[in-house]
Design an enzyme around this catalytic site. Structure first.
Site, short mmCIF file in Angstrom:
data_model
loop_
_atom_site.label_atom_id
_atom_site.label_comp_id
_atom_site.label_asym_id
_atom_site.label_seq_id
_atom_site.Cartn_x
_atom_site.Cartn_y
_atom_site.Cartn_z
N ASN A 155 -44.55 9.54 23.24
CA ASN A 155 -45.27 10.81 23.24
C ASN A 155 -45.22 11.41 21.84
O ASN A 155 -44.61 10.86 20.92
CB ASN A 155 -44.71 11.77 24.31
CG ASN A 155 -43.26 12.15 24.09
OD1 ASN A 155 -42.80 12.31 22.95
ND2 ASN A 155 -42.52 12.32 25.18
N LYS A 156 -45.87 12.54 21.68
CA LYS A 156 -46.00 13.14 20.34
C LYS A 156 -44.64 13.50 19.75
O LYS A 156 -44.37 13.22 18.57
CB LYS A 156 -46.89 14.38 20.44
CG LYS A 156 -47.22 15.04 19.12
CD LYS A 156 -48.17 16.21 19.34
CE LYS A 156 -48.52 16.89 18.02
NZ LYS A 156 -49.48 18.02 18.24
N ARG A 157 -43.77 14.10 20.56
CA ARG A 157 -42.44 14.49 20.06
C ARG A 157 -41.63 13.26 19.68
O ARG A 157 -40.98 13.23 18.63
CB ARG A 157 -41.71 15.30 21.13
CG ARG A 157 -40.29 15.71 20.73
CD ARG A 157 -39.58 16.41 21.86
NE ARG A 157 -39.55 15.61 23.08
CZ ARG A 157 -38.72 14.58 23.27
NH1 ARG A 157 -37.87 14.21 22.32
NH2 ARG A 157 -38.74 13.92 24.41
N GLU A 158 -41.66 12.24 20.53
CA GLU A 158 -40.91 11.02 20.23
C GLU A 158 -41.41 10.35 18.96
O GLU A 158 -40.63 9.83 18.16
CB GLU A 158 -41.02 10.05 21.41
CG GLU A 158 -40.27 10.51 22.66
CD GLU A 158 -40.64 9.71 23.90
OE1 GLU A 158 -39.86 9.75 24.87
OE2 GLU A 158 -41.71 9.07 23.91
N ASP B 271 -44.80 7.15 32.43
CA ASP B 271 -44.70 5.95 33.25
C ASP B 271 -46.08 5.52 33.75
O ASP B 271 -46.40 4.33 33.80
CB ASP B 271 -43.78 6.19 34.45
CG ASP B 271 -42.36 6.56 34.05
OD1 ASP B 271 -41.94 6.16 32.95
OD2 ASP B 271 -41.68 7.25 34.84
#
Length: 488
Positions: free
Chosen positions: A208-211, A277
């Protein structure tokens, strides 16, 4: 585009001899639902009056549940404990038809369990039971042996679902990627952590964007810097692609051809739990069935848009994905013209909203004012009107070889444009009794030129508490009269 998606889902998902291996951190998600009406006299905390509880597959197990929901054969490899939670999780996996023979049951760690307490739809607290330490040498060997056995049967693809709970070590990831690469099997990874080097050589990642920002050491709000760093990460790790999931903003994909962004389908977001997921499961299923990368990512984006509208960890299913694709295919027709799986999903949704389902059927050749008036009256006997439409073959069997005048798809398209009609489904049988038994309507509507005992399905609908509604027909209005007038 939507036509190719529908063809892939309807004719290949669940029909082709394709299976996918999921490896990762298996979890049990437990939900305690209740109401909050007061504050505890013992401490300044809300008192939740427990009403119900639910247990669902979480983590890598939820990835498997999403694949199973799409009709894909699935095997799971991971580590769970030897406890009651393990039995529950294995039961959930067996219920969806997933193969659990490659799961190692360890006496040294508990089954990862996340218990969420909700008051209404608001999560009040989460309790975690886990041991996120690296696997022991014994556990690692047992899991590697199980995975090696699975790979001999050649999965169409492998998903590594990493929640940083100890299963997907660098050693295990690199071992799987090396074996898969040698056999030409794609490996897709839903990553975790700040160091992605253990995924080197995988086919693709879906952070995701944060990761992505954490792994690239850039600010998440600086899109330009983020995308540049993400492309460098893709190149360094020798990935075919990197797909950055961005919540309500959609998905940005970076591959050898450059970058592209797919906007999310606008809808109300209730819970993003498990959306990642769903993305990796649907993306992998699409690629395993021959969809080009960008098409598979678009399909995954649509699937994620569906699951975020649900509370808690709820996997996608094939019928609702078909329904969403049909809805997007045409605002006028495909939104209403259904196959049986899509119709049943829609009927279930209406029932959850407390709406009464009305069913009627007929040929509806050369639509006229009598038909329109009849359908409006039928709809008024409930909340939603499902129309079973005779196919061309069945119309000819009933009316003779010169009928129908209008092709079945054209009849369906015109009927779907009527505000009174909520769903149209074609049926080829002599009677719609199988359709009626599948839908289980609350009301069966038929013209007043029938008696109740002549209405097909009337006895059945009464047996489950429904009723038969006889609708007055408009005198002098019929397709046969129109044909005779045209002939003269």
């Amino acid at each position: 585009m939507r036509e190719s998606f529908l063809d892939t889902i309807q004719h290949h998902f669940g029909h082709d001899p394709v299976w996918i291996l999921v490896v990762g951190d298996l979890m049990l998600d437990r939900y305690l639902f209740g109401d909050v009406q007061r504050i505890s006299p013992e401490a300044p905390v809300p008192v939740v009056l427990l009403k119900s509880q639910d247990e669902r597959a979480g983590g890598a197990a939820n990835v498997a549940a999403n694949l199973a929901g799409l009709g894909i054969k699935t095997r799971i490899a991971g580590v769970i404990g030897q406890d009651a939670e393990a039995e529950t999780l294995l039961g959930l996996m067996h219920d969806i038809g997933a193969d659990t023979q490659h799961i190692h049951c360890s006496a040294c760690r508990p089954t990862i369990t996340k218990t969420r307490i909700l008051g209404g739809h608001q999560q009040m607290m989460r309790l975690d039971q886990e041991d996120a330490a690296a696997l022991s040498a014994e556990e690692q060997l047992a899991l590697q042996t199980a995975i090696a056995a699975a790979l001999t049967d050649r999965p169409a693809a492998i998903i590594l679902s990493d929640y940083a709970k100890g299963v997907l070590s660098e050693t295990l990831c690199q071992s799987i990627i090396a074996q898969a690469t040698a056999s030409g099997i794609p490996v897709l990874v839903d990553p975790k952590g700040r160091d992605y080097s253990k995924y080197h050589g995988a086919t693709g990642l879906t952070p995701n964007k944060r990761e992505t920002a954490e792994a690239c050491h850039v600010a998440p709000h600086d899109d330009q810097a983020l995308l540049a760093a993400a492309e460098q990460l893709r190149h360094t790790l020798k990935l075919d692609f990197l797909a950055v999931t961005r919540g309500e903003e959609g998905i940005t994909v970076l591959d050898r051809q450059g970058s592209a962004h797919l906007a999310a389908t606008a809808r109300q977001v209730y819970d993003v739990s498990g959306a990642g997921d769903t993305v990796i499961a649907t993306l992998t299923a699409g690629l395993a069935h021959g969809l080009p990368l960008h098409d598979a990512i678009e399909l995954a984006n649509i699937a994620a848009g569906i699951v975020v509208g649900k509370v808690g960890t709820v996997p996608i299913n094939k019928a609702e994905l078909e329904q969403e694709l049909q809805s997007q295919q045409s605002a006028a027709q495909a939104d209403k013209v259904c196959n049986l799986d899509s119709l049943l999903a829609r009927v279930q949704n209406w029932r959850h909203q407390g709406e009464r389902i009305v069913f009627t059927n007929g040929c509806f050749d050369l639509l006229h004012a009598g038909h329109v008036t009849y359908l409006e009256a039928a709809r008024n006997t409930g909340d939603r009107l499902v129309l079973g439409l005779n196919t061309d073959r069945s119309v000819s069997a009933l009316k003779g070889p010169s009928r129908p005048v209008i092709h079945e798809q054209d009849r369906a398209r015109v009927l779907a444009a009527l505000e009174s009609v909520d769903a149209v489904i074609l049926f080829d049988e002599d009677t719609p009794i199988d359709l009626i038994n599948a839908i289980r309507p609350d009301v069966i509507a038929k013209g007043s030129d029938y008696t109740e005992d002549q209405v097909v399905g009337g006895a059945e609908v009464k047996s489950w508490g429904g009723k038969v509604a006889l609708i007055d027909v408009v005198p002098g209005r019929s397709t046969s009269n129109i044909i005779r007038k045209l002939a003269s």
